[in-house]
Scaffold this active site. Structure first.
Site, mmCIF file in Angstrom:
data_model
loop_
_atom_site.group_PDB
_atom_site.id
_atom_site.type_symbol
_atom_site.label_atom_id
_atom_site.label_comp_id
_atom_site.label_asym_id
_atom_site.label_seq_id
_atom_site.Cartn_x
_atom_site.Cartn_y
_atom_site.Cartn_z
ATOM 1 N N ASP A 77 0.824 -1.214 0.000
ATOM 2 C CA ASP A 77 0.000 0.000 0.000
ATOM 3 C C ASP A 77 0.862 1.271 0.000
ATOM 4 O OD1 ASP A 77 -2.465 1.300 0.080
ATOM 5 O OD2 ASP A 77 -3.226 0.106 1.745
ATOM 6 N N TRP B 112 -2.889 3.247 -5.738
ATOM 7 C CA TRP B 112 -4.174 3.898 -6.044
ATOM 8 C C TRP B 112 -4.133 4.722 -7.342
ATOM 9 C CZ3 TRP B 112 -2.505 6.685 -1.192
ATOM 10 C CH2 TRP B 112 -2.453 5.806 -0.104
ATOM 11 N N GLY B 113 -3.218 4.393 -8.252
ATOM 12 C CA GLY B 113 -3.172 5.117 -9.521
ATOM 13 C C GLY B 113 -2.248 6.332 -9.513
ATOM 14 N N ASP C 162 -10.074 3.655 -3.195
ATOM 15 C CA ASP C 162 -10.758 2.518 -2.563
ATOM 16 C C ASP C 162 -12.215 2.384 -3.010
ATOM 17 O OD1 ASP C 162 -8.379 2.472 -1.247
ATOM 18 O OD2 ASP C 162 -9.257 2.264 0.746
#
Ligand code: GLA
Length: 392
Positions: free
Chosen positions: A126, A161-162, A183
């Site tokens: 993450d 997350w891009g 998310d």
């Protein structure tokens, strides 16, 4: 290691968040084996955030929370492996995970080694609490190398997350999948906008490294950790799953598979949808229609309304000269979703027609040679399989 089709499995986050335990993982694995998920291809069982103590041990190693995981991670991974699954865990490129637990910044090599010793086969990585002076790409490169140096084949599921368009570079760092979006929440707007945001990027997704548009929420019905807004209906879950399958995205279930209702269980085990998702050619779909849909307004004679981005038709080449067609009504009213065969390269004059089958129900829909539109209820979808035949 070769990751030739989109990874499939289950992840604890969407439903359970912080509420995870050895017992949860064992009972989930058992249920997935008993109910046919493993046979259908769902192989990875992944523990997301919140599994460790708040501090590392004296040797700088991460420590599983002994209350949640009283037998340690190696015993748990042995259990999962003995059932035939692969075992996944979670860390983060920043100094703390998103939920505030110790994270791998500057500990990449020791953490990768620890994961390898525990028998981990998949690492979700993450991006929270990342120092602003550090460089994101370099830190994903570092963990990728740490995993390679760990002595074990570990699938690298990068999750930034891009940020900085990972579809352009994450594959080059050795990752096997990369989260391209923020998310997911368990509502229609969230999952449909996530899928639409990546339509143009799936041409860069394929064998060895897949665009990951997040874990599914199928079967959650507003319960769990990512419930926000109006919970999805059965039809909306079908639309979600059909989108993920048509796009060839990783299929990581996020619902409680021990208590999935009959509709959702049948959906996520549907052999045709899974065959489309797992097709060996890994081609992205072609957007055959994306645009307006129209409705009659309250005074139909003088008034109509349109919904600008309500219709989507995806056409996908599969191996063995087969094709898949996905129709999606993303608008809040019943609407006709078009598919004109000429848009996929089959004009009427070609003399070639398509024999159509409903992928979900298996119903034969006959042979058509020019178009096949469907009127769909709001937020509903339909997926067909097609084969070329001589026009009658
Ligand atoms: C981020 C990720 C989620 C989940 C949580 C855990 O928000 O994008 O998928 O892993 O962190 O804290």
């Amino acid at each position: 290691m070769n990751i030739l089709t989109p990874p499939m499995g289950w992840n604890s986050w969407n439903t359970f968040g912080n509420d995870i335990s050895d017992e949860l993982i064992r009972t989930t694995a058992r249920a997935m084996k008993d109910r046919g998920y493993l046979d259908a291809g769902y192989r990875y069982i992944v523990i997301d955030d919140c599994w460790s103590l708040m501090e590392r041990d004296g040797q700088g190693r991460l420590v599983p929370d002994p209350v949640k995981f009283p037998h340690g991670m190696k015993a748990l991974s042995d259990y999962v492996h003995d059932l035939g699954f692969l075992f996944g865990m979670y860390s983060c490129a920043g100094v703390r995970t998103c939920a505030g637990y110790p994270s791998s910044f500057d500990h990449e090599f020791i953490d990768a080694k620890t994961f390898a010793e525990w028998g981990v086969d998949y690492l979700k990585y993450d991006f929270c609490n990342f120092p602003s002076s550090a460089e994101g790409k370099n830190r994903y490169a570092t963990m990728s190398m740490a995993l390679k140096a760990s002595g074990r084949d570990i699938l690298f599921a990068a999750c930034n997350w891009g940020t900085d368009k990972p579809w352009q570079w994450m594959k080059s760092l050795g990752a096997h999948m990369y989260r391209s979006t923020g998310d997911i929440q368990d509502n229609f707007k969230s999952f449909s906008s996530i899928a639409l945001s990546q339509l143009d990027n799936f041409c860069m997704s394929g064998q060895e490294c897949f665009n990951d548009i997040d874990m599914l929420t199928v079967g959650m019905y507003g319960k769990g950790n990512v419930a926000l807004g109006r919970a999805c209906t059965d039809e909306e879950y079908q639309t979600q799953f059909a989108l993920w399958c048509m796009l060839g995205a990783p299929l990581m279930l996020g619902g409680d598979v021990r208590a999935m209702n009959g509709f959702c269980e049948k959906l996520v085990l549907n052999r045709n949808l899974l065959r489309i998702n797992q097709d060996s050619e890994c081609r992205p779909p072609y957007v055959a229609y994306r645009g307006r849909v129209f409705y009659n307004g309250p005074d139909a004679e003088n008034h109509w309304e349109e919904y600008p981005d309500g219709g989507l038709t995806l056409f996908r080449h599969l191996s063995g000269n087969e094709f898949a067609i996905g129709y999606f009504n993303l608008s809040p009213r019943p609407a006709e979703i078009p598919f004109t065969f000429a848009d996929a390269g089959l004009p009427y004059g070609s003399g070639v027609a398509l024999a159509l089958t409903d992928a979900i129900t298996g119903e034969e829909l006959g042979v058509r040679r020019d178009y096949c539109n469907f009127r769909l209820e709001p937020h509903c979808s339909r997926v067909l399989l097609a084969r070329m035949v001589q026009a009658p």
